[in-house]
Design a protein around this motif. Structure first.
Motif, PDB file in Angstrom:
ATOM      1  N   MET A 198     -14.911  -4.510  -3.081  1.00  0.00           N
ATOM      2  CA  MET A 198     -13.770  -5.407  -2.912  1.00  0.00           C
ATOM      3  C   MET A 198     -13.164  -5.682  -4.283  1.00  0.00           C
ATOM      4  O   MET A 198     -13.876  -6.014  -5.234  1.00  0.00           O
ATOM      5  N   PRO A 199     -11.854  -5.513  -4.446  1.00  0.00           N
ATOM      6  CA  PRO A 199     -11.249  -5.752  -5.764  1.00  0.00           C
ATOM      7  C   PRO A 199     -11.572  -7.136  -6.322  1.00  0.00           C
ATOM      8  O   PRO A 199     -11.591  -8.132  -5.599  1.00  0.00           O
ATOM      9  N   ALA A 200     -11.795  -7.154  -7.627  1.00  0.00           N
ATOM     10  CA  ALA A 200     -12.108  -8.407  -8.317  1.00  0.00           C
ATOM     11  C   ALA A 200     -10.854  -9.203  -8.633  1.00  0.00           C
ATOM     12  O   ALA A 200     -10.943 -10.355  -9.083  1.00  0.00           O
ATOM     13  N   GLY A 201      -9.698  -8.621  -8.403  1.00  0.00           N
ATOM     14  CA  GLY A 201      -8.424  -9.291  -8.592  1.00  0.00           C
ATOM     15  C   GLY A 201      -7.332  -8.452  -7.968  1.00  0.00           C
ATOM     16  O   GLY A 201      -7.449  -7.219  -7.904  1.00  0.00           O
ATOM     17  N   LEU A 202      -6.278  -9.100  -7.486  1.00  0.00           N
ATOM     18  CA  LEU A 202      -5.181  -8.383  -6.843  1.00  0.00           C
ATOM     19  C   LEU A 202      -3.870  -9.021  -7.261  1.00  0.00           C
ATOM     20  O   LEU A 202      -3.717 -10.250  -7.205  1.00  0.00           O
ATOM     21  N   LEU A 203      -2.919  -8.198  -7.687  1.00  0.00           N
ATOM     22  CA  LEU A 203      -1.625  -8.688  -8.147  1.00  0.00           C
ATOM     23  C   LEU A 203      -0.515  -7.989  -7.359  1.00  0.00           C
ATOM     24  O   LEU A 203      -0.409  -6.751  -7.392  1.00  0.00           O
ATOM     25  N   TYR A 204       0.279  -8.775  -6.658  1.00  0.00           N
ATOM     26  CA  TYR A 204       1.345  -8.256  -5.806  1.00  0.00           C
ATOM     27  C   TYR A 204       2.686  -8.644  -6.411  1.00  0.00           C
ATOM     28  O   TYR A 204       3.120  -9.796  -6.325  1.00  0.00           O
ATOM     29  N   ASP A 205       3.345  -7.686  -7.038  1.00  0.00           N
ATOM     30  CA  ASP A 205       4.595  -7.909  -7.752  1.00  0.00           C
ATOM     31  C   ASP A 205       5.731  -7.206  -7.010  1.00  0.00           C
ATOM     32  O   ASP A 205       5.803  -5.974  -7.010  1.00  0.00           O
ATOM     33  N   PRO A 206       6.622  -7.945  -6.349  1.00  0.00           N
ATOM     34  CA  PRO A 206       7.716  -7.292  -5.609  1.00  0.00           C
ATOM     35  C   PRO A 206       8.559  -6.365  -6.464  1.00  0.00           C
ATOM     36  O   PRO A 206       9.109  -5.381  -5.953  1.00  0.00           O
ATOM     37  N   ASP A 207       8.671  -6.638  -7.758  1.00  0.00           N
ATOM     38  CA  ASP A 207       9.456  -5.756  -8.631  1.00  0.00           C
ATOM     39  C   ASP A 207       8.864  -4.352  -8.678  1.00  0.00           C
ATOM     40  O   ASP A 207       9.593  -3.360  -8.793  1.00  0.00           O
ATOM     41  N   LEU A 208       7.543  -4.246  -8.594  1.00  0.00           N
ATOM     42  CA  LEU A 208       6.912  -2.929  -8.609  1.00  0.00           C
ATOM     43  C   LEU A 208       7.055  -2.237  -7.256  1.00  0.00           C
ATOM     44  O   LEU A 208       7.269  -1.018  -7.195  1.00  0.00           O
ATOM     45  N   PHE A 209       6.928  -2.983  -6.168  1.00  0.00           N
ATOM     46  CA  PHE A 209       7.146  -2.390  -4.844  1.00  0.00           C
ATOM     47  C   PHE A 209       8.559  -1.814  -4.743  1.00  0.00           C
ATOM     48  O   PHE A 209       8.775  -0.778  -4.121  1.00  0.00           O
ATOM     49  N   ALA A 210       9.522  -2.497  -5.367  1.00  0.00           N
ATOM     50  CA  ALA A 210      10.918  -2.066  -5.279  1.00  0.00           C
ATOM     51  C   ALA A 210      11.164  -0.726  -5.962  1.00  0.00           C
ATOM     52  O   ALA A 210      12.176  -0.075  -5.699  1.00  0.00           O
ATOM     53  N   THR A 211      10.251  -0.271  -6.820  1.00  0.00           N
ATOM     54  CA  THR A 211      10.411   1.028  -7.475  1.00  0.00           C
ATOM     55  C   THR A 211       9.940   2.179  -6.588  1.00  0.00           C
ATOM     56  O   THR A 211      10.204   3.339  -6.900  1.00  0.00           O
ATOM     57  N   THR A 212       9.243   1.880  -5.513  1.00  0.00           N
ATOM     58  CA  THR A 212       8.709   2.916  -4.628  1.00  0.00           C
ATOM     59  C   THR A 212       9.814   3.438  -3.717  1.00  0.00           C
ATOM     60  O   THR A 212      10.599   2.653  -3.169  1.00  0.00           O
ATOM     61  N   PRO A 213       9.914   4.762  -3.524  1.00  0.00           N
ATOM     62  CA  PRO A 213      10.947   5.309  -2.627  1.00  0.00           C
ATOM     63  C   PRO A 213      10.893   4.657  -1.247  1.00  0.00           C
ATOM     64  O   PRO A 213       9.812   4.405  -0.705  1.00  0.00           O
ATOM     65  N   THR A 214      12.050   4.399  -0.692  1.00  0.00           N
ATOM     66  CA  THR A 214      12.130   3.660   0.570  1.00  0.00           C
ATOM     67  C   THR A 214      11.385   4.363   1.694  1.00  0.00           C
ATOM     68  O   THR A 214      10.764   3.712   2.538  1.00  0.00           O
ATOM     69  N   ASP A 215      11.436   5.691   1.734  1.00  0.00           N
ATOM     70  CA  ASP A 215      10.713   6.414   2.781  1.00  0.00           C
ATOM     71  C   ASP A 215       9.215   6.139   2.705  1.00  0.00           C
ATOM     72  O   ASP A 215       8.549   5.997   3.735  1.00  0.00           O
ATOM     73  N   VAL A 216       8.687   6.076   1.496  1.00  0.00           N
ATOM     74  CA  VAL A 216       7.261   5.798   1.323  1.00  0.00           C
ATOM     75  C   VAL A 216       6.947   4.365   1.732  1.00  0.00           C
ATOM     76  O   VAL A 216       5.952   4.094   2.417  1.00  0.00           O
ATOM     77  N   LEU A 217       7.797   3.435   1.328  1.00  0.00           N
ATOM     78  CA  LEU A 217       7.600   2.040   1.714  1.00  0.00           C
ATOM     79  C   LEU A 217       7.605   1.885   3.230  1.00  0.00           C
ATOM     80  O   LEU A 217       6.763   1.195   3.810  1.00  0.00           O
ATOM     81  N   ALA A 218       8.567   2.528   3.885  1.00  0.00           N
ATOM     82  CA  ALA A 218       8.702   2.383   5.339  1.00  0.00           C
ATOM     83  C   ALA A 218       7.476   2.920   6.068  1.00  0.00           C
ATOM     84  O   ALA A 218       6.952   2.275   6.985  1.00  0.00           O
ATOM     85  N   GLY A 219       7.009   4.092   5.667  1.00  0.00           N
ATOM     86  CA  GLY A 219       5.835   4.660   6.317  1.00  0.00           C
ATOM     87  C   GLY A 219       4.604   3.801   6.110  1.00  0.00           C
ATOM     88  O   GLY A 219       3.853   3.515   7.048  1.00  0.00           O
ATOM     89  N   SER A 220       4.389   3.373   4.885  1.00  0.00           N
ATOM     90  CA  SER A 220       3.215   2.553   4.607  1.00  0.00           C
ATOM     91  C   SER A 220       3.306   1.212   5.317  1.00  0.00           C
ATOM     92  O   SER A 220       2.299   0.652   5.757  1.00  0.00           O
ATOM     93  N   ALA A 221       4.525   0.677   5.459  1.00  0.00           N
ATOM     94  CA  ALA A 221       4.700  -0.630   6.094  1.00  0.00           C
ATOM     95  C   ALA A 221       4.242  -0.628   7.548  1.00  0.00           C
ATOM     96  O   ALA A 221       3.717  -1.636   8.047  1.00  0.00           O
ATOM     97  N   MET A 222       4.431   0.482   8.244  1.00  0.00           N
ATOM     98  CA  MET A 222       4.011   0.540   9.645  1.00  0.00           C
ATOM     99  C   MET A 222       2.500   0.414   9.747  1.00  0.00           C
ATOM    100  O   MET A 222       1.967  -0.237  10.656  1.00  0.00           O
ATOM    101  N   ASN A 223       1.795   1.023   8.819  1.00  0.00           N
ATOM    102  CA  ASN A 223       0.334   0.924   8.777  1.00  0.00           C
ATOM    103  C   ASN A 223      -0.081  -0.531   8.531  1.00  0.00           C
ATOM    104  O   ASN A 223      -0.936  -1.081   9.227  1.00  0.00           O
ATOM    105  N   GLY A 224       0.549  -1.175   7.540  1.00  0.00           N
ATOM    106  CA  GLY A 224       0.222  -2.556   7.251  1.00  0.00           C
ATOM    107  C   GLY A 224       0.575  -3.486   8.399  1.00  0.00           C
ATOM    108  O   GLY A 224      -0.190  -4.406   8.735  1.00  0.00           O
ATOM    109  N   PHE A 225       1.711  -3.263   9.024  1.00  0.00           N
ATOM    110  CA  PHE A 225       2.150  -4.056  10.175  1.00  0.00           C
ATOM    111  C   PHE A 225       1.123  -3.981  11.297  1.00  0.00           C
ATOM    112  O   PHE A 225       0.763  -5.002  11.915  1.00  0.00           O
ATOM    113  N   ASP A 226       0.620  -2.786  11.575  1.00  0.00           N
ATOM    114  CA  ASP A 226      -0.341  -2.619  12.658  1.00  0.00           C
ATOM    115  C   ASP A 226      -1.674  -3.311  12.368  1.00  0.00           C
ATOM    116  O   ASP A 226      -2.424  -3.618  13.298  1.00  0.00           O
ATOM    117  N   LYS A 227      -1.977  -3.561  11.117  1.00  0.00           N
ATOM    118  CA  LYS A 227      -3.181  -4.333  10.807  1.00  0.00           C
ATOM    119  C   LYS A 227      -3.069  -5.755  11.360  1.00  0.00           C
ATOM    120  O   LYS A 227      -4.032  -6.306  11.902  1.00  0.00           O
TER     121      LYS A 227
END
Length: 399
Positions: free
Chosen positions: A181-210
């Motif tokens: 289990m990670p000892a720390g986690l940092l979620y920065d929207p500015d970094l997510f925004a650099t990811t191609p939208t197609d990749v974000l969309a595909g990964s989001a469906m996986n996270g949504f289903d969780k």
């Protein structure tokens, strides 16, 4: 109905916010680490908008960067990463990017903790399907840039091929331990925004289903009910805007993904089941991304679920923003399935298996058998009793 539960969950500090990676050095200091190796893929490692803020946030604690991970989560990459870690005398790892980089970072940590010949560990993977993780491994700090929600997890996938010189035949398996289990986690929207939208969309469906699955899993609790329901509220509001207004949508989507996975990976089991088992079946041996697999199967799998069990459809409907007043159970089920399909469509993802590369109708029986045998099925609702024939029927409906 007995709603008693035991919730044992231990994770590192979670930071959220634009620019929060500026605090990376502080997080490392809090866990007693001094020198961190950044673990990422080649694209992330060569994209200044992603790598520069992380290296700057580490400051003097940045020992080096290993930009050698791939979506295959190769054991050979972990071996190379361990060499890089030793070369720069790092005592911690910072995984940057998608789930594959985090999984490779976890494999590096296991190799460092085991301190054995890679060939011996590859043989263990080949014979048992796992590489056992020791209690003492270098700490990992996760900086995600995709939305699959694989961060708050004690698990990781790993593969090996003959090209690595470690195995004679291709092999896949996993890692699972509280120490991962990670000892720390940092979620920065500015970094997510650099990811191609197609990749974000595909990964989001996986996270949504969780979040969807956590509400009906046999291992659910009042704690995960609360986090998953709030996750669905945020995600069902934000995901439809992800493609058209990415930056604004991430303000709702990233916190939603954090909550979707909260408590989903615990020592006493997972809260993922039917949808994720199908996802594994559709991606095992096929060139299909996990989130895309979820996109094509989720509405059909939920239809099957609701035909046989309640599936906590009213709670799902509430989380998804479906009006439940005066609505029958059957209408609720239909409305939940329709809402999930609407979100899938808004993300611009495929809606049928026939659209996926590498899968033919003749494969569906084997995929159904793989799905039924997947470990995630053990966390499905207790009164769901699927057969291979049932699951093949779902796959054919999704074809």
């Amino acid at each position: 109905m007995d709603e008693s539960f035991r919730f044992a969950y231990d994770h590192g500090p979670i930071r959220y916010g634009r620019g929060c990676v500026d605090a990376l050095a502080d997080e490392l200091a809090d866990i007693g680490a001094e020198r961190a190796l950044v673990v990422c893929g080649k694209t992330v490692g060569s994209t200044p908008a992603v790598i520069d803020p992380v290296e700057d946030g580490l400051g003097d604690a940045h020992a080096g960067t290993f930009a050698g991970t791939t979506p295959d989560k190769r054991l050979g990459a972990a071996v190379a990463g361990l060499e890089a870690m030793r070369d720069v005398d790092a005592d911690a790892l910072v995984s940057l990017g998608g789930g594959s980089s985090l999984d490779v970072a976890k494999a590096i940590a296991v190799l460092a903790g085991r301190d054995e010949d890679p060939e011996a560990l590859a043989a263990e993977l080949e014979s048992t399907g796992i590489i056992a993780a020791p209690d003492d491994v270098p700490p990992i700090v996760a900086v995600p840039t995709t939305l699959a929600g694989a961060d708050l997890s004690m698990a990781a996938g790993i593969t090996a091929t003959p090209a690595s010189g470690l195995v004679d035949e291709p092999v896949g398996g996993g890692l699972f331990a509280e120490s991962l289990m990670p000892a720390g986690l940092l979620y920065d929207p500015d970094l997510f925004a650099t990811t191609p939208t197609d990749v974000l969309a595909g990964s989001a469906m996986n996270g949504f289903d969780k979040a969807v699955e956590t509400l009906y899993a046999s291992t659910r609790s009042a704690v995960t009910d609360a986090t998953a329901k709030r996750a669905l509220e945020l995600l069902s509001d934000g995901l439809p805007d992800l493609r058209e207004d990415t930056d604004a949508a991430l303000e709702r989507v990233v916190p939603g993904i954090v909550l979707a996975q909260y408590g989903a990976s615990r020592p006493d089991g997972m809260t993922l089941s039917l949808l994720h088992a199908f996802g594994h079946g559709l991606t095992a041996g096929y060139p299909v991304q996990q989130g895309v697999a979820h996109a094509v199967i989720a509405p059909h799998a939920l239809e099957y679920l609701f035909e046989r069990v309640d599936g906590r459809r009213r709670l799902l409907a509430d989380g998804l923003g479906v009006d439940t007043a005066g609505v029958s159970d059957d209408e609720l089920a239909d409305a939940v399935v329709s809402r999930v399909a609407e979100i899938r469509d808004a993300l611009g993802l495929p809606s049928s298996i026939r659209e996926l590369d590498g899968i033919s109708q003749s494969d569906l029986s084997d995929i159904a058998a793989y799905t039924l045998d997947d470990s995630m099925m053990g966390y499905a609702p207790a009164d769901l009793d699927p057969t291979v024939e049932d699951l093949e029927g779902v796959l054919r409906d999704a074809w």
